[in-house]
Motif scaffolding. Structure first.
Motif, PDB file in Angstrom:
ATOM      1  N   ARG A 491      13.206   4.918 -13.860  1.00 33.34           N
ATOM      2  CA  ARG A 491      13.926   3.894 -13.119  1.00 33.34           C
ATOM      3  C   ARG A 491      13.226   3.913 -11.725  1.00 33.34           C
ATOM      4  NH1 ARG A 491      17.745   1.152 -15.570  1.00 33.34           N
ATOM      5  NH2 ARG A 491      18.687   2.228 -17.221  1.00 33.34           N
ATOM      6  N   LEU A 492      12.787   4.914 -11.162  1.00 33.97           N
ATOM      7  CA  LEU A 492      12.159   4.880  -9.690  1.00 33.97           C
ATOM      8  C   LEU A 492      10.869   4.266  -9.849  1.00 33.97           C
ATOM      9  CD1 LEU A 492      12.687   8.522  -8.173  1.00 33.97           C
ATOM     10  CD2 LEU A 492      13.312   6.356  -7.494  1.00 33.97           C
ATOM     11  N   TYR A 493      10.146   4.226 -10.803  1.00 37.21           N
ATOM     12  CA  TYR A 493       8.925   3.654 -11.151  1.00 37.21           C
ATOM     13  C   TYR A 493       8.854   2.189 -11.621  1.00 37.21           C
ATOM     14  CZ  TYR A 493       6.690   7.989 -10.245  1.00 37.21           C
ATOM     15  OH  TYR A 493       6.371   9.057  -9.435  1.00 37.21           O
ATOM     16  N   LEU A 494      10.186   1.690 -11.842  1.00 33.33           N
ATOM     17  CA  LEU A 494      10.026   0.293 -12.330  1.00 33.33           C
ATOM     18  C   LEU A 494       9.676  -0.510 -11.118  1.00 33.33           C
ATOM     19  CD1 LEU A 494      13.400  -0.062 -14.508  1.00 33.33           C
ATOM     20  CD2 LEU A 494      11.190   0.635 -14.857  1.00 33.33           C
ATOM     21  N   ARG A 526       1.923   8.646 -14.280  1.00 28.96           N
ATOM     22  CA  ARG A 526       2.663   9.040 -12.969  1.00 28.96           C
ATOM     23  C   ARG A 526       3.949   9.505 -13.660  1.00 28.96           C
ATOM     24  NH1 ARG A 526       2.299   3.473  -9.606  1.00 28.96           N
ATOM     25  NH2 ARG A 526      -0.159   3.439  -9.844  1.00 28.96           N
TER      26      ARG A 526
END
Lengths: 570, 126
Positions: A491-494, A526
């Motif tokens: 979710r951090l990378y959305l 990542r």
């Protein structure tokens, strides 16, 4: 001499017998059999002629035209017909047909249709019979020569057949008329349909104009309102220096009403989205129990202030279901908020029950209730009934129609039971959508978007190798810990609102609309390196190994089914 | 150390509000009213983060973003774009140009501060 006489008598006897036999034969035939002389006068007619009301002897010596319909006489008489054929040579087929036929053999008359008149029934022009005539010339041998002595023929009664034919013809004509009328009606319907289509297009355009207008207006209202609220709240927060108690009080009132105005604008925007079908479901696998617990925390202080118990009742500890989390939160916030608003004493109870194919959720209160006559209108727009609300709790009358709209697009159902002064119970059921259905939806949407913007669409798939075995070695709790952390990390990378994480339990999918494969691979790498760090710090790296794949349109998959196949979703 | 944030927006009201809110939340702020001024201030003052409006007269947000990412000395400054439209293609274009995140206008200070925090302290390499 005696012998001769005897022989003669015998011949005569035989002749008489033969004559009698033929007479019986002739009279037995139901057709009229006739014989005419050279001038067309009857010399014989069988008893069957009685069907025309004549006794045979009455007609003897009379011209055949006696029994023929006046209009047909000229068409069937040798005298008149042959005049027209003078000097012409015809084939057998086109040869004239005559009642008083002269010719014999092949060229004799067959199937000549003629109308016959009854002796007594001639009062209306419709009184006639139909006869079908076969006739031939009657020639006798005189020495070496043949002499014409008259005509022989039979008349068959075909009245019944003709009547049936007439009825059929009329029916056919009527049918043709009706077909014609139907065709006309059909053309009219087509025309009407085209008109309707045009009207429909106009209406759709108008409707679009209306929702465009509404969202434009809402947007234009929201922008300055944001600045107003921000200004007021910065002063209130003391960002511009200290303020007095009275200033604080007045600014608080302003801020309350600014927030109310914002809610109204947001609700108007929601309604316009629901009505124009622009509300897109963003389905995620959500634990409804957790969601309701959160809502109860938010409303806890409000309920406490009114001394109301906020009861919770769940059939299971966790109830997972694919829903749009924000929208269902809005539904619950609305229903629980209403329940607290309209209840002065007693309790508000929220229940969730997991049925096999659906989940049922209800919000029950011991408040003022709704009058029976108002129940049918409860989900309509701008409906507010005289339920007593506390100060500063005025609604817009849009809340419940938004709730209904949200439940509708989840293909669920919304119910209300209420009795005045005894409380209300609002319940809704949500169908359980499968992971496959959810993925199918998103893949279809992603492919459509990608082709219309001439762009790409990617899906990342993360999972744990040998998940079933891991479940046994480290147990479901630890597995959940690993997968939950993976999801949080993902979710951090959305990057944007349309990026989605879909996880029922295991594995996990990331939907990346309008995203190229190279970009998706970067994102995947990542996440992977960060997750491996997580495993290392939690000393799980020897137990858990992660797999990851990227599938993209157009390189890897061109259709929905190809995506489903590659992602092993069945 | 106080983090320095450059705000580029042509709307003076918004500029003022955002500036004051960020100051109040403990950030140092620089403001610019158009793309050119923004580029210049980014090069001169090296902020830790840039808030960049997309819809601006003259050089718009996309063009400004492109130049920021082309120049060696500003390439590594994270940029959060402010978009009024929130169209997927808009955001997509900005992300492809190297923007770190986006905020849809009108935004609340909480959302803005959250995004700023996420970008300033989020996972490395974002």
């Amino acid at each position: 001499m005696d012998n001769c006489q005897q022989e003669k008598n015998k011949v005569q006897q035989e002749l008489l017998e033969s004559q009698e036999r033929y007479r019986v034969l002739v009279e037995t035939i139901p057709d009229i059999i006739y014989e005419l002389d050279t001038e067309g006068k009857f010399v014989f007619v069988s008893e069957a002629v009685e069907m025309l009301g004549y006794k045979p002897q009455e007609l003897m010596g009379k011209h055949f035209s006696e029994i023929i319909h006046p209009d047909d006489i000229a068409k069937v008489s040798r005298e008149t017909v042959l005049l027209q054929y003078k000097g012409k040579v015809t084939g057998d087929e086109e040869a004239p047909k005559l009642f008083d036929e002269r010719r014999t053999g092949k060229r004799a008359t067959k199937n000549l249709e003629v109308r016959l008149l009854h002796k007594n029934k001639r009062s209306t022009p419709e009184d006639y019979f139909y006869g079908e005539v076969h006739s031939s010339g009657n020639w006798q041998e005189v020495g070496q020569q043949k002499r014409f002595v008259g005509s022989i023929g039979i008349i068959r009664d075909i009245t019944k057949r003709k009547i049936v034919e007439k009825i059929l013809t009329r029916a056919k004509e009527e049918l043709e008329m009706q077909t014609l009328e139907l065709r006309k009606a059909n053309d009219n319907i087509k025309k009407l349909y085209r008109e309707l289509e045009n009207k429909n297009k106009e209406l759709q355009a108008l409707d679009k104009l209306k929702s465009d207008f509404l969202s434009m207006v809402s947007h234009e209202l929201r922008t300055p309102l944001t600045t107003i609220r921000e200004g007021v709240s910065q002063v209130l927060d003391g960002a511009l220096g200290p303020i007095s108690q009275q200033q604080r009080e007045f600014l608080s009132i302003s801020l309350d009403d600014i927030e109310r105005l914002e809610r109204i604008i947001n609700e108007l925007l929601d309604i316009s989205k629901i009505e124009s079908g622009k509300l897109d479901l963003k389905l995620e696998y959500v634990d409804l129990v957790g969601l309701v617990k959160n809502i109860c925390i938010i409303f806890g202080t409000q309920a406490q202030k009114k001394n109301l118990a906020l009861r919770q009742n769940f059939s299971k500890e966790n109830i997972g279901i694919f829903i749009d989390k924000d929208m269902i939160s809005q539904v619950l916030t609305n229903l629980v908020g209403n329940a607290i608003k309209f209840t002065q004493e007693g309790y508000v109870e929220i229940s969730i029950e997991d049925k096999d194919d659906f989940v049922e959720c209800s919000v029950k209160d011991t408040g003022c209730g709704i009058a029976e006559e108002n129940l049918p209108k409860i989900f309509e727009k701008f409906q507010q009934f005289s339920r007593v609300a506390g100060p500063g709790e005025k609604g817009t009358g849009l809340g419940l129609s938004i709730v209904k709209g949200i439940i509708d697009i989840h293909r669920g159902k919304l119910f209300v039971e209420s009795k005045l002064n005894c409380g209300s119970k609002f319940s809704f059921i949500l169908p359980k959508i499968t992971l496959k259905e959810v993925m199918e939806d998103y893949i279809a949407k992603g492919l459509e978007e990608a082709s219309s913007y001439n762009s790409s669409f990617s899906i990342i798939n993360f999972g744990v190798n040998n998940f079933e075995a891991l479940l046994k070695t480290i147990g479901p709790e630890k597995c959940n810990f690993v997968l939950g952390n993976l999801e949080q990390l993902v979710r951090l990378y959305l990057r944007k609102k349309s990026d989605l994480v879909i996880r029922e339990n295991h594995p996990l999918f990331i939907i990346l609309p309008l995203t190229e494969k190279t970009v998706a691979i970067k994102i995947m790498q990542r996440i992977l390196s960060n997750f491996n760090n997580f495993l290392l710090t939690n000393r799980l790296n020897t137990l858990v190994s992660i797999y990851s794949k990227v599938f993209s349109f157009p390189q890897d998959c061109k259709t929905k089914d190809e995506f489903l196949n590659f992602l092993e979703i069945r | 150390m106080q983090k320095k944030i450059l705000i580029v927006d042509d709307e003076p009201h918004i500029l003022k509000m955002v500036e004051n809110r960020l100051k109040f939340s403990g950030y140092e702020t620089i403001t610019a009213q158009d793309g050119n001024e923004g580029l210049k201030k980014a090069q001169e003052q090296k902020p830790h983060l840039i808030l960049l409006d997309i819809l601006m007269p003259g050089m718009n947000g996309f063009q400004t973003l492109k130049k920021l990412k082309e120049q060696e000395d500003t390439r590594n400054i994270p940029v959060i774009i402010l978009t009024a439209k929130g169209q997927p293609q808009d955001v997509e274009e900005a992300i492809n140009l190297g923007a770190s995140d986006y905020v849809v206008k009108p935004f609340t200070p909480i959302v803005l501060l959250e995004k700023i925090n996420k970008v300033l302290e989020g996972p490395k390499g974002q």
